[in-house]
Design a protein around this motif. Structure first.
Motif, mmCIF file in Angstrom:
data_model
loop_
_atom_site.group_PDB
_atom_site.id
_atom_site.type_symbol
_atom_site.label_atom_id
_atom_site.label_comp_id
_atom_site.label_asym_id
_atom_site.label_seq_id
_atom_site.Cartn_x
_atom_site.Cartn_y
_atom_site.Cartn_z
ATOM 1 N N SER A 1 -58.799 -6.995 80.275
ATOM 2 C CA SER A 1 -59.012 -5.867 81.018
ATOM 3 C C SER A 1 -59.256 -4.556 80.229
ATOM 4 O O SER A 1 -60.372 -3.965 80.406
ATOM 5 C CB SER A 1 -58.206 -6.004 82.335
ATOM 6 N N HIS B 1 -61.737 -5.881 86.883
ATOM 7 C CA HIS B 1 -60.811 -5.299 85.644
ATOM 8 C C HIS B 1 -59.689 -5.015 86.512
ATOM 9 O O HIS B 1 -58.604 -4.436 85.964
ATOM 10 C CB HIS B 1 -61.543 -3.984 85.552
ATOM 11 N N ASP B 2 -59.392 -5.261 87.929
ATOM 12 C CA ASP B 2 -58.414 -4.844 88.525
ATOM 13 C C ASP B 2 -57.263 -6.231 88.614
ATOM 14 O O ASP B 2 -56.395 -6.426 89.247
ATOM 15 C CB ASP B 2 -58.467 -4.490 90.033
ATOM 16 N N THR C 1 -49.603 -2.299 82.641
ATOM 17 C CA THR C 1 -50.753 -1.657 82.649
ATOM 18 C C THR C 1 -50.533 -0.427 81.826
ATOM 19 O O THR C 1 -51.711 0.137 81.398
ATOM 20 C CB THR C 1 -51.329 -1.530 83.807
#
Length: 266
Positions: free
Chosen positions: A110, A84-85, A165
């Motif tokens: 993600s 997810h990173d 993000t």
């Protein structure tokens, strides 16, 4: 062994089978099939866009395409495993090509996989039809039975290329618990509990967009359906009302792919 390009135009990717559990390999095969199907049905944008699939037996990991390959050449072994990173956990040896992943794809996918643990697969497209509808102020209209399935589809306002993000929170809020999202001035996104289910959602969304554009292009008034009928039809299409999507279609779609080109399984 490294990836090599043959005179036939086929990129030979070293097999990842020995490095995967049975569950991950099956996820890879299904995801590769989904890429081929999106291309087959005219929804691909060369090497742009992404389809991702959660790794069933590895928390926080999902599979996504290598940035540089066409949808029609994706195979089970060519997929890249990330967390997810955005950290790459596993990928084949692409040799001098050294393919990685596209950041915009990672940011979108993600976010969904992290926020919706029940979602196994996410499809994002830039098809001509979904882009056109995404640019219409009216959005997707419930003017066909197929489109009524998306009566309560979500909308996400355009904020530029999805590289930050910070946009993840609003994206997830706009998707909510739904299965489909129109990305304004951008394209479309669908999610599902299986690869077969999410492909079914995207295929029907694409058909809805194409039908609307064709109807609007005539310039004739659009026939309206009473709201109670729209609501009842929408309810008939909901996962809790009918069998899960893809249960019947997916095996047949795989048989079609096997007849056309079974290399997606490699």
């Amino acid at each position: 062994m490294t990836a090599t390009s043959h005179p036939t135009g086929v990129l030979a990717i070293p097999s990842m089978r020995a490095q995967c559990s049975d569950a991950e390999w099956q996820a890879r095969v299904d995801l590769a099939a989904c890429y081929r199907l999106v291309a087959h049905y005219g929804m691909a944008d060369m090497m742009a866009n992404h389809i991702s699939s959660r790794v069933p037996d590895q928390d926080g990991a999902f599979l996504i395409n290598a940035y540089g390959m066409m949808y029609e050449e994706i195979t089970a072994s060519s997929l890249v495993k990330v967390d997810h990173d955005g950290t790459i956990l596993a990928k084949p040896d692409f040799g001098a090509l050294n393919y990685g992943i596209n950041k915009a794809g990672y940011v979108i996918h993600s976010a969904v996989h992290h926020a919706r643990p029940e979602v196994a697969c996410v499809i994002h497209t830039h098809s001509w039809a979904s882009m056109a509808v995404s640019a219409l102020e009216c959005g997707l209209l419930p003017i066909t039975q197929t489109a009524m399935r998306f009566l309560k589809i979500g909308y996400h306002d355009y904020q530029g290329v999805v590289l930050d993000t910070a946009e993840q929170a609003s994206l997830i809020a706009d998707l909510g618990q739904g299965e489909a999202l129109i990305l304004r001035n951008h394209g479309a996104l669908t999610v599902g509990r299986t690869v077969g289910e999410v492909f079914n959602w995207m295929h029907r969304l694409e058909l809805s967009c194409r039908a609307q554009l064709a109807a609007q292009a005539t310039g004739s008034p659009l026939a309206k359906v009473p709201q109670p009928v729209l609501e009842e039809t929408w309810n008939n299409y909901q996962p809790g009302t009918r069998r899960p999507y893809g249960v019947m279609e997916w095996p047949a779609l795989l048989r079609m792919l096997d007849r056309l080109d079974p290399s997606y399984r490699d």
